[in-house]
Design a protein around this motif. Structure first.
Motif, PDB file in Angstrom:
ATOM      1  N   GLU A 134       0.029  43.855 -49.704  1.00 26.29           N
ATOM      2  CA  GLU A 134      -0.779  42.711 -50.117  1.00 26.29           C
ATOM      3  C   GLU A 134      -0.609  42.426 -51.598  1.00 26.29           C
ATOM      4  N   GLY A 135      -0.534  41.129 -51.948  1.00 23.36           N
ATOM      5  CA  GLY A 135      -0.469  40.736 -53.347  1.00 23.36           C
ATOM      6  C   GLY A 135      -1.860  40.692 -53.967  1.00 23.36           C
ATOM      7  N   THR A 136      -1.948  40.048 -55.110  1.00 25.13           N
ATOM      8  CA  THR A 136      -3.248  39.897 -55.763  1.00 25.13           C
ATOM      9  C   THR A 136      -4.064  38.812 -55.066  1.00 25.13           C
ATOM     10  N   LEU A 137      -5.295  38.626 -55.523  1.00 27.58           N
ATOM     11  CA  LEU A 137      -6.245  37.745 -54.844  1.00 27.58           C
ATOM     12  C   LEU A 137      -6.666  36.574 -55.725  1.00 27.58           C
ATOM     13  N   GLY A 138      -5.759  36.109 -56.567  1.00 29.32           N
ATOM     14  CA  GLY A 138      -6.081  35.022 -57.484  1.00 29.32           C
ATOM     15  C   GLY A 138      -6.529  35.548 -58.830  1.00 29.32           C
ATOM     16  N   ARG A 158       2.436  31.646 -54.108  1.00 24.85           N
ATOM     17  CA  ARG A 158       3.245  30.770 -53.255  1.00 24.85           C
ATOM     18  C   ARG A 158       3.674  29.551 -54.055  1.00 24.85           C
ATOM     19  N   ARG A 159       4.976  29.259 -54.048  1.00 17.32           N
ATOM     20  CA  ARG A 159       5.491  28.121 -54.809  1.00 17.32           C
ATOM     21  C   ARG A 159       5.211  26.817 -54.077  1.00 17.32           C
ATOM     22  N   VAL A 178       7.023  24.517 -62.805  1.00 24.06           N
ATOM     23  CA  VAL A 178       7.011  25.046 -61.439  1.00 24.06           C
ATOM     24  C   VAL A 178       5.590  25.494 -61.130  1.00 24.06           C
ATOM     25  N   ARG A 179       5.060  24.981 -60.051  1.00 19.70           N
ATOM     26  CA  ARG A 179       3.653  25.228 -59.707  1.00 19.70           C
ATOM     27  C   ARG A 179       3.557  26.254 -58.585  1.00 19.70           C
ATOM     28  N   LEU A 180       2.707  27.281 -58.812  1.00 22.59           N
ATOM     29  CA  LEU A 180       2.458  28.313 -57.818  1.00 22.59           C
ATOM     30  C   LEU A 180       0.955  28.406 -57.582  1.00 22.59           C
ATOM     31  N   VAL A 181       0.574  28.875 -56.387  1.00 22.96           N
ATOM     32  CA  VAL A 181      -0.850  28.910 -56.039  1.00 22.96           C
ATOM     33  C   VAL A 181      -1.173  30.197 -55.308  1.00 22.96           C
ATOM     34  N   GLN A 182      -2.422  30.643 -55.473  1.00 23.35           N
ATOM     35  CA  GLN A 182      -2.912  31.814 -54.758  1.00 23.35           C
ATOM     36  C   GLN A 182      -4.433  31.801 -54.775  1.00 23.35           C
ATOM     37  N   GLU A 183      -5.062  31.794 -53.605  1.00 22.20           N
ATOM     38  CA  GLU A 183      -6.515  31.929 -53.476  1.00 22.20           C
ATOM     39  C   GLU A 183      -7.282  30.964 -54.382  1.00 22.20           C
ATOM     40  N   GLY A 184      -6.835  29.708 -54.437  1.00 21.27           N
ATOM     41  CA  GLY A 184      -7.526  28.718 -55.238  1.00 21.27           C
ATOM     42  C   GLY A 184      -7.149  28.700 -56.696  1.00 21.27           C
TER      43      GLY A 184
END
Length: 307
Positions: free
Chosen positions: A2-6, A175-176, A184-190
């Motif tokens: 599992e990765g990080t949570l934001g 996630r890209r 470059v925009r990436l997103v994770q948990e808001g």
């Protein structure tokens, strides 16, 4: 794995601590949820601003080091902090900021309308309309339906973003989403990160008005240790787990040189203060309590925020 949570928190460098408190609590209406010291330099404050309860993902913190020169923006640095505000609240925020002599520019972050400006010490900020994890605080000078809802994201400059993007996606689990205007925009948990390459860019330097580090949420110490092994496998040099009393942390430089932190959600800011009085007095981790008298003598007084 599992990765990080934001985002967990973002820590920046301020100038005068009273001016910092006046702006973030008095103007932006954030709650000062912890009034402590930099555990590695107890001669300076560590001020934590967040939502009503200090929820992970809402926390913007500062080391006031007024003796430092201004930050030098450049590669290997986070260069902007974005905060989430409720839908439809930007006109209110524009008027409020202008009332304090701040004239924000219109822009866009994370595909949403935003106000772009600097805090009194030069830190680039963006307010963007987006959901956030924060709970409103009834003691804020800003009405509950317009209050900042937490951290939204940050922008990072790199000389060559290739390895940084690989790390953020492959290790931390971002996630890209795409690319716009060179970012470059990436997103994770808001949370979002925007990364831009400046091949000939000058190396940035810490200073007043700059970002010190970005911290990402981990569920617990075991989660963090698993990620630490992945960081080690890439030839990076993470610290052992560091006890910060309100959370446990692991620090390292990502491939492009930005200081990152993995921070547990708990035990949280309520472990040593009642929820109704968070941030009202100087609190120290137990290992610094024996130095309280000397620490208090080295710190300038803080008064209730003007705003």
């Amino acid at each position: 794995m599992e990765g990080t949570l934001g985002l967990h928190h973002i820590t920046c460098i301020a100038g005068d601590p009273q001016e910092n408190l006046d702006f973030y609590a008095g103007v932006l209406g954030l709650r000062l949820v912890k009034r402590s010291v930099n555990q590695d330099d107890p001669t300076t404050y560590h001020l934590f601003y967040a939502d009503r309860e200090g929820t992970p993902g809402t926390d913007l913190t500062f080391f006031p080091w007024p003796h430092l020169p201004p930050a030098r923006p450049g590669v290997g640095q986070a260069v902007e902090v974005a905060l989430a505000v409720p839908e439809g609240s930007l006109p209110y925020w524009e008027a409020r900021l202008e009332g304090y002599g701040i004239r924000p520019e219109g822009g866009e972050r994370f595909g949403r309308p935003a106000l772009l400006f600097q805090d009194p010490h030069g830190l680039p900020l963006a307010l963007a309309e987006a959901p956030g994890p924060g709970r409103p605080w009834e003691g804020s000078p800003v009405s509950q339906e317009r209050q900042v809802r937490g951290l939204l994201g940050a922008r990072i400059l790199e000389r060559d973003p290739t390895l940084t993007l690989f790390f953020l996606e492959g290790v931390l689990g971002f996630r890209r989403l795409g690319e716009e205007g060179g970012w470059v925009r990436l997103v994770q948990e808001g949370s979002f990160l925007e990364v831009r390459g400046l091949p000939g860019g000058r190396r940035g330097a810490w200073g007043v008005g700059g970002v010190h580090h970005l911290a990402f949420r981990i569920r617990d110490e075991a989660h963090g240790l698993g990620l630490r092994e992945r960081v080690l496998s890439l030839g990076l040099r993470p610290t052992p787990v560091v006890d910060r009393f309100w959370f446990r942390s692991i620090y390292f430089l990502e491939p492009g040189g930005v200081l990152l932190e993995l921070a547990t959600d708990g035990p949280g800011f309520g472990v040593d203060e009642p929820g109704e009085s968070l941030g009202e007095r100087l609190v120290l981790p137990p290992w610094l309590e024996g130095e309280r008298r000397a620490i208090e003598a080295s710190l300038p007084p803080l008064h209730p925020p003007r705003g």
